[in-house]
Design an enzyme around this catalytic site. Sequence first.
Site, short mmCIF file in Angstrom:
data_model
loop_
_atom_site.label_atom_id
_atom_site.label_comp_id
_atom_site.label_asym_id
_atom_site.label_seq_id
_atom_site.Cartn_x
_atom_site.Cartn_y
_atom_site.Cartn_z
N GLY A 1 -2.50 -9.18 -1.86
CA GLY A 1 -3.87 -9.50 -1.42
C GLY A 1 -4.70 -10.17 -2.51
N TYR A 2 -5.86 -9.58 -2.76
CA TYR A 2 -6.82 -10.18 -3.69
C TYR A 2 -6.53 -9.82 -5.16
CZ TYR A 2 -9.40 -10.81 0.68
OH TYR A 2 -9.76 -11.16 1.96
N ARG B 1 -7.56 2.83 -4.81
CA ARG B 1 -6.55 3.60 -4.07
C ARG B 1 -6.20 4.87 -4.85
NH1 ARG B 1 -3.84 -0.49 -2.84
NH2 ARG B 1 -5.11 -0.58 -0.96
N ASP C 1 -8.27 2.70 4.93
CA ASP C 1 -8.91 1.41 5.14
C ASP C 1 -9.48 0.98 3.79
OD1 ASP C 1 -9.63 -0.65 7.21
OD2 ASP C 1 -11.54 -0.39 6.18
N LYS D 1 0.84 -1.19 0.00
CA LYS D 1 0.00 0.00 0.00
C LYS D 1 0.88 1.25 0.00
CE LYS D 1 -3.51 0.14 2.97
NZ LYS D 1 -4.60 -0.21 3.95
P1 ITT Z 1 -2.85 -1.25 7.09
O1 ITT Z 1 -4.19 -1.27 7.79
O2 ITT Z 1 -1.70 -1.39 8.02
O3 ITT Z 1 -2.71 -0.08 6.16
P2 ITT Z 1 -3.83 -3.69 5.86
O4 ITT Z 1 -3.25 -4.63 4.86
O5 ITT Z 1 -4.35 -4.25 7.15
O6 ITT Z 1 -2.75 -2.55 6.13
P3 ITT Z 1 -6.50 -2.81 5.05
O7 ITT Z 1 -7.11 -3.25 6.31
O8 ITT Z 1 -6.88 -1.48 4.49
O9 ITT Z 1 -4.91 -2.82 5.14
O10 ITT Z 1 -6.72 -3.79 3.83
C1 ITT Z 1 -7.52 -4.86 3.91
C2 ITT Z 1 -7.09 -5.97 3.03
O11 ITT Z 1 -7.80 -5.87 1.79
C3 ITT Z 1 -5.63 -6.05 2.65
O12 ITT Z 1 -4.84 -6.69 3.62
C4 ITT Z 1 -5.72 -6.88 1.36
O13 ITT Z 1 -5.84 -8.24 1.66
C5 ITT Z 1 -7.02 -6.35 0.77
N1 ITT Z 1 -6.74 -5.25 -0.15
C6 ITT Z 1 -6.84 -3.92 0.09
N2 ITT Z 1 -6.45 -3.21 -0.97
C7 ITT Z 1 -6.07 -4.11 -1.89
C8 ITT Z 1 -5.54 -4.01 -3.19
O14 ITT Z 1 -5.28 -2.85 -3.75
N3 ITT Z 1 -5.27 -5.15 -3.84
C9 ITT Z 1 -5.50 -6.35 -3.30
N4 ITT Z 1 -5.99 -6.53 -2.08
C10 ITT Z 1 -6.27 -5.42 -1.37
#
Ligand code: ITT
Length: 186
Positions: free
Chosen positions: A141-142, A168, A65, A12
């Site tokens: 992630g996804y 984002r 988030d 991120k």
């Molecule tokens: P921080 O809260 O420390 O910033 P995090 O990974 O826990 O990091 P989030 O709670 O915002 O962040 O994100 C939730 C999850 O959603 C993240 O861990 C990924 O699995 C998924 N996710 C979010 N944005 C994504 C993206 O751009 N591409 C793929 N998966 C994403």
Amino acid sequence: MNLLFLTGNQHKFAEAKSILKAYDVKISPLNLNIEEIRSESCARVAEASAQSAYERARKPLFLEDAGLFVKALNGFPGTYSSWAFSRLGNKGLLRLMRGVENRSAKFVSAIAYVDSKGVRTFTGACEGEIALSARGKKGFGYDPLFIPKGSRKTFAQDAELKKQLSHRRKALEKFAHWYSLKMKKG
Ligand code: ITT
């Protein structure tokens, strides 16, 4: 001085850094453990986290988030995306989607900026669908499961596509416009 981005997620951070560069907003990472509230809204979660973070850091900062909202799963994993990813992974999500025809989904991002004047939130969404199998190695992630509307590739197959279309980027662009004006006004 660089603006602080509170996140424990390096992917991120790298995406935000690259997007904000075009707006001349330079950022540094900040890692604090903030307990998240429970809410189905990314904006509510981000806003509450920003308030708690400011009480601790006492410095202007922003955080995000984000989550994946799958229509056929009534919005799951949504704001529980991080938790669901660590428990189920992409394989688990594909299992939940086995035999499901409507594969519509959207990624949502809520950016919350906080300083002594309070919190401002900016949201962005990217519509698309869940692929039938995981494809690609980029991103995180996804990303291997998410095909944005108008494309045949997943975000994990095309980082440039993700950079242009992502939730984002949309939220960060709104934030960057507002933040640049604010900095100019002083
Ligand atoms: P921080 O809260 O420390 O910033 P995090 O990974 O826990 O990091 P989030 O709670 O915002 O962040 O994100 C939730 C999850 O959603 C993240 O861990 C990924 O699995 C998924 N996710 C979010 N944005 C994504 C993206 O751009 N591409 C793929 N998966 C994403």
